[in-house]
Each structure stands twice: as C-alpha cells, then as structure tokens.
Design an enzyme around this catalytic site. Structure first.
Site, PDB file in Angstrom:
ATOM      1  N   ARG A  20      -3.006   5.523   2.917  1.00 38.18           N
ATOM      2  CA  ARG A  20      -1.679   5.061   3.351  1.00 38.18           C
ATOM      3  C   ARG A  20      -0.556   5.811   2.642  1.00 38.18           C
ATOM      4  O   ARG A  20       0.416   6.224   3.270  1.00 38.18           O
ATOM      5  CB  ARG A  20      -1.532   3.557   3.125  1.00 38.18           C
ATOM      6  N   ASN A  38      -3.729  -1.196   6.110  1.00 39.70           N
ATOM      7  CA  ASN A  38      -5.173  -1.413   6.088  1.00 39.70           C
ATOM      8  C   ASN A  38      -5.499  -2.619   6.954  1.00 39.70           C
ATOM      9  O   ASN A  38      -4.727  -3.576   7.007  1.00 39.70           O
ATOM     10  CB  ASN A  38      -5.659  -1.695   4.664  1.00 39.70           C
TER      11      ASN A  38
END
Length: 91
Positions: A20, A38
C-alpha cells in the site's frame, strides 16, 4: 487522453510487504488519484483515477509491486471516473 477510473484487486503475497505504501508513492509520482486498502482475504483493493496512460502505468507497476511482494493476479474493472482527489491508504 481522457480521465479514466480502474478498480483493482491484487492477489498473491501483497499484505505485510509494503504494497500500500509503495503504491501510494508510485501513484503520487505518476499523478494518479484514488485509494488502496488491504482486504480480509489477503488481497489488496485499489481504485486508480487519472490520465489513461498514467493509470495504465500504475496498473503495470501493480503486476510486480514492491520488492517483497509476489503478485499472482491483478483483476481490473473499468468504471466511470468519480473525481478522486489525492491518493490515500484506507485502513
């Protein structure tokens, strides 16, 4: 080149490897807006919005990810742009 929006699901070893944060850095470098998060099943979900060639470049990056990631599959769904501003990590 117009503005496009891509909704991604990225599978493989993509959590706990800086995916990320790395995607956010790449998005800012490319000038792509959107978000990344996520999911409970171990995958990563992202929305990318911007000029088509820049979004395509970030999708290309997502197929590899950061050095510790092992991407096995990337699903892309094209959607109507919604005017995302900036690029953020959710969750």
């Amino acid at each position: 080149m117009g503005i496009v929006r891509a909704h991604l699901r990225i599978y493989g070893r993509v959590q706990g490897v800086g995916f990320r944060w790395s995607m956010q850095r790449e998005a800012k470098k490319l000038g792509v807006n959107g978000w990344v998060r996520n999911l409970p099943d171990g995958s990563v979900e992202a929305v990318l919005e911007g000029e088509e060639e820049r979004v395509e470049a970030l999708i290309g990056w997502a197929h590899q990810g950061p050095p510790l990631a092992r991407v096995t599959r990337v699903e892309v769904t094209w959607e109507e742009p919604k005017g995302e501003k900036g690029f953020r990590i959710i969750g």
